[in-house]
Design a protein around this motif. Sequence first.
Motif, PDB file in Angstrom:
ATOM      1  N   SER A   1      29.685  25.721 102.768  1.00 39.44           N
ATOM      2  CA  SER A   1      30.634  26.841 102.668  1.00 39.44           C
ATOM      3  C   SER A   1      31.693  26.555 101.618  1.00 39.44           C
TER       4      SER A   1
ATOM      5  N   ARG B   1      32.854  31.236  88.447  1.00 40.55           N
ATOM      6  CA  ARG B   1      32.196  32.527  88.251  1.00 40.55           C
ATOM      7  C   ARG B   1      31.691  32.687  86.836  1.00 40.55           C
TER       8      ARG B   1
ATOM      9  N   LEU C   1      24.438  30.895 106.982  1.00 37.42           N
ATOM     10  CA  LEU C   1      25.482  30.131 107.649  1.00 37.42           C
ATOM     11  C   LEU C   1      25.698  30.492 109.119  1.00 37.42           C
TER      12      LEU C   1
ATOM     13  N   LEU D   1      12.839  35.704 101.302  1.00 37.65           N
ATOM     14  CA  LEU D   1      13.263  35.814  99.903  1.00 37.65           C
ATOM     15  C   LEU D   1      12.222  36.553  99.082  1.00 37.65           C
TER      16      LEU D   1
ATOM     17  N   PHE E   1      24.928  35.994 102.706  1.00 40.32           N
ATOM     18  CA  PHE E   1      26.190  35.304 102.960  1.00 40.32           C
ATOM     19  C   PHE E   1      27.184  36.141 103.754  1.00 40.32           C
TER      20      PHE E   1
ATOM     21  N   LEU F   1      34.202  27.997 107.357  1.00 44.95           N
ATOM     22  CA  LEU F   1      35.242  26.994 107.112  1.00 44.95           C
ATOM     23  C   LEU F   1      36.325  27.058 108.177  1.00 44.95           C
TER      24      LEU F   1
ATOM     25  N   LEU G   1      20.375  30.104  96.144  1.00 42.29           N
ATOM     26  CA  LEU G   1      19.364  30.350  97.161  1.00 42.29           C
ATOM     27  C   LEU G   1      17.970  30.531  96.580  1.00 42.29           C
ATOM     28  N   LEU G   2      17.909  31.126  95.407  1.00 45.59           N
ATOM     29  CA  LEU G   2      16.602  31.538  94.905  1.00 45.59           C
ATOM     30  C   LEU G   2      16.014  30.587  93.877  1.00 45.59           C
TER      31      LEU G   2
ATOM     32  N   THR H   1      25.769  32.325  93.477  1.00 46.88           N
ATOM     33  CA  THR H   1      25.196  32.115  94.807  1.00 46.88           C
ATOM     34  C   THR H   1      23.738  32.534  94.883  1.00 46.88           C
ATOM     35  N   ASP H   2      23.345  33.514  94.068  1.00 49.33           N
ATOM     36  CA  ASP H   2      21.938  33.899  94.079  1.00 49.33           C
ATOM     37  C   ASP H   2      21.061  32.751  93.598  1.00 49.33           C
TER      38      ASP H   2
ATOM     39  N   VAL I   1      30.200  27.101  98.244  1.00 48.24           N
ATOM     40  CA  VAL I   1      30.020  28.514  97.898  1.00 48.24           C
ATOM     41  C   VAL I   1      31.360  29.148  97.526  1.00 48.24           C
ATOM     42  N   ILE I   2      32.390  28.809  98.298  1.00 51.32           N
ATOM     43  CA  ILE I   2      33.708  29.372  97.998  1.00 51.32           C
ATOM     44  C   ILE I   2      34.223  28.874  96.650  1.00 51.32           C
TER      45      ILE I   2
ATOM     46  N   LEU J   1      35.184  37.488  97.895  1.00 52.19           N
ATOM     47  CA  LEU J   1      34.615  36.343  98.587  1.00 52.19           C
ATOM     48  C   LEU J   1      33.655  36.831  99.664  1.00 52.19           C
TER      49      LEU J   1
ATOM     50  N   SER K   1      32.510  30.757  93.887  1.00 54.07           N
ATOM     51  CA  SER K   1      32.906  32.135  93.625  1.00 54.07           C
ATOM     52  C   SER K   1      34.359  32.225  93.157  1.00 54.07           C
TER      53      SER K   1
ATOM     54  N   PRO L   1      30.987  32.119 104.347  1.00 54.48           N
ATOM     55  CA  PRO L   1      31.536  30.789 104.111  1.00 54.48           C
ATOM     56  C   PRO L   1      32.985  30.637 104.602  1.00 54.48           C
TER      57      PRO L   1
ATOM     58  N   PHE M   1      12.146  31.696 105.784  1.00 56.57           N
ATOM     59  CA  PHE M   1      13.134  32.039 104.766  1.00 56.57           C
ATOM     60  C   PHE M   1      12.452  32.323 103.436  1.00 56.57           C
TER      61      PHE M   1
END
Lengths: 368, 250, 379
Positions: free
Chosen positions: A100, A111, C211, C114, C136, C266, A121-122, A117-118, A103-104, C258, A107, C262, C110
């Motif tokens: 987490s 950026r 998550l 996808l 997310f 947190l 995962l991908l 984030t895509d 990810v934060i 955001l 972003s 996440p 998963f």
Amino acid sequence: MSSAQIEIQLIGLVVAAACALPGVFLVLRGMAMMSDAISHTVLLGIVLGFMALGNLESPWLIIAAAGMGLITVSLTELLNRTKLVKQDAAIGLVFPALFSLAVILISRFARGVHLDTDAVLLGELAFAPFNRVDLLGLSVPHSLALMAVVLLINIAFIALFYKELKLATFDAGLAMALGFSPALIHYGLMALVSVTAVGAFDAVGSILVVAFMVVPGAGAYLLTDKLERMLLYAVLIGAAGTIGGYWAARWLDANIAGSMATMIGLLFVLCLLLAPQRGLVAIAARRRRQRWQFAQTMLTIHLLHHEGTPEARVENRLDHLHDHLRWEAQFAQQVVQRAREGGLIRLANDHLELTAQGRQIAEQNLRA
Amino acid sequence: MEEQLAVQISDLTVAYQEKAVLWDVDLDVPQGILMAIVGPNGAGKTTLLKATLGLLPTAAGQVAIFGKPYVEQRRLVGYVPQRGSVDWDFPTSVLDVVMMGNYGKLGWVRRPGPTERKAAEAALEKVGMSDYAQRQISQLSGGQQQRTFLARALVQDAQIYFMDEPFQGVDATTERAIVELLKELRAAGKTVLAVHHDLQTVPEYFDWVTLLNVRRIASGPVAEVFTEDNLRATYGGRVSFLSAARKEAA
Amino acid sequence: MNWWDLLTSLVTDHTVRTVALGTATLGAVSGVLGAFAVLRRQSLLGDALSHAALPGVALAYMLTGAKTPLVLMLGAGLTGFLAIGLFFIITRNTRIKEDASLGIVLSSFFGVGLLLLTFLQRNPDARQAGLNTFLFGQAAALLTRDVVTMAVFGGLALLVVALLWKEFKLLSFDKDFGSSLGLPTRGLDLLLTSLLVVAIVLGLQAVGVVLMSAMIVAPGAAARQWTDDLARMALLSAFFGALAGVSGALISSLGSGLSTGPVIVLCASAIVLFSLLLAPNRGLAWNAWRNWRNRNRLRTEAVLLDLYRMSAQHSDPTEPHPVSALAAVTGAAALRRSLQTLQTRGLVRPGQNNWWALTTQGLAEAQRMEAALAHKEAQ
């Protein structure tokens, strides 16, 4: 096939092989979910490394990320050792928190950079051929070079420490007694998983790394008892899934990594169903066969037990088997018939008697 | 008509994936006795208990509790599982665990009330654990854990008690207390079947014994059945240790 | 927007209120079910189940073309059950261990998810459907209708837990004993796991599949530290879950764009950390303090006993003695502290040149302690 297509498949193959090798040991050592944790948290290492270094190409990034994998392992063990939470919860607490955070951070601070984030995962296997490096005067895709190095490291580690890994996996106590430190092997393996996860992450994304690591190893585990073969089969399953997945993705025009993971999953299901001896079909067939054999043995033992006792007249009558053994009448009849055909028992006035062969079988089984 | 058997097991075969753990076991347990079930590791002692209680599927055979199938006679049966079979870090108190003995009588949805609480407190008193009622179970010693389980079985107010290694890892005081409790139960006409490990104490603690090793080797009053021959048949070659144990016990 | 505005907007702003209500509901439901999951060692099953929800969401959209949360949740629930089924088939019939089975289920489902998702993304409607938010989580996208759905399903799940409270408790603590009483433990097991699936599915929109497992594990693990009672643990877990949900959603609405997942995770992790460190009795800080105090007490007692043994060689046991030799064992600073403690308790008195002597009171205390030690050894 264009050269890009060939390169994508090549990268996929190298990723599959590099992941499958340490994956076999994860499956055998009961630590498969650790790869899930590590593959998530290496992202935090990458982000922190990126924030410190300002670029995504530095080799230090890989080291930072692999280090974060090891930190994840030790944090989980630390938490486990407090005895405040159980082991499964310890894993389930550590990696979501670190992931987490990553990810934060992405972003908020990263950026627009290649990290988003895509991609996390991908994966971006489709774009991998565009990012190239020069190697010995040859232009190769960056991920191909990277993963080839990772694959070589994995092969080297496993070849060098094969004996130790094998021993620590199958008999940790003996390994300790012989002076190999299981902890050292454990952390060595975890470092391997971390490095592999970092390398593969770029190509297939963090979660699907698990599919490449755990699933081929588990499939191979159903196919063989020999560690060497298991490593080989795992790599083959991973490779087959990669190539099959690539063409399925082209046909469906969908994400390549997702398609590869799906294909590896399907191959696992095939192993699960059809593996000789350990597959579900083989198990069902064996159970059917054994069921009759078992019932016949049970019958001979039952007859032996009540032979010559006062209640034998009642217990050993054909029409009483149903009552005493709780067998369905029809089932009992079939068992008796098979046992008679096999020469285990004979029928005298509705009364079952053991033959010499039947007696031998009963006694053999009781002794075992 | 002779007195009805408390437990009658006939032709019981239990198998895990077509590998027999118990072969065609017959066992008659009269009312009002303390019976030890002994045998080497892997002899199927716990399996016998669990199969009798319907916790494991059986391949053949049947079990009767006072002449009827177990499902109809649950209320007459109390169960003390192995102490190590549960997580003692579970967030609950001693009293709460003991109250679980009431759950069978309560039925669905209904919560335990003052009556159940009183029964639980009385059972705790009986095993000498009254002072520990509000203790969190992780703070108990091995002996105290065992007493808690015994109290829970007492709350069941059963006719027959199945105990899986009640003496496993308990201190001397608890061991004496459990023996006293067993004798009290017998005096009240209850029947106890206990998986037991310590051969030396069999003649002292129990009056009947079943020797088990995948099949039933022998079963009956200790004086008749607890012989060197039978023990040899049960345990195989390790006779020297056995005869020593036997002499000491005699 | 500053903090005060944010808090007032909880009451005044319809959107903020909706989001807060939604995340509070999901937090409370996953908190209660998560408490059971943590106790039943199903933390990682939660992880696998939440990932397995992704293909369900995608399939439900493909088949119905609808993006109503109810339909998507049904799809997620369905693949969740498939995942449980596959997990049990693998673990019961093969030698593959639980952890690898979870890894297989998690990553394969998963992967399929996808695949379907990117396949759908070619369709502009799907992009609009915001299926990506299921990865997310996007709490800001919660509508009143979604919150109502969550409240209804969550409320039903909690009602079942309340009604079958004692059965679930027995199931979690001692399954075999429960079976011996006649409880259908297999069915109850399946029911409780199904409720876990419900809790996970409820959280998908706000927290996301990646998550959501943390919302199952974290509140329960935190709550366990504060209490030794299952009911209190479940309530506290619900409260922690709701707290993490609401604060996470509010904080993420402060930052631009955001994802909520996440941030909520947190917040939940912060609650766990706080609990692990500071919870009375179990917390690490508490433990460290207790250990320190115990060590101090033992050392002080040891100093008193040593002094007593030295003095026992003299006719007058209350004569002063040089204690500097003791410092070699305990360290000079620790020795001084111990002596000071003993002095304030009136057990020793200082003499000259840093010599120390027992008081009559101290002599009596030392004799009592020695007798107690001898008694303990005799046992």
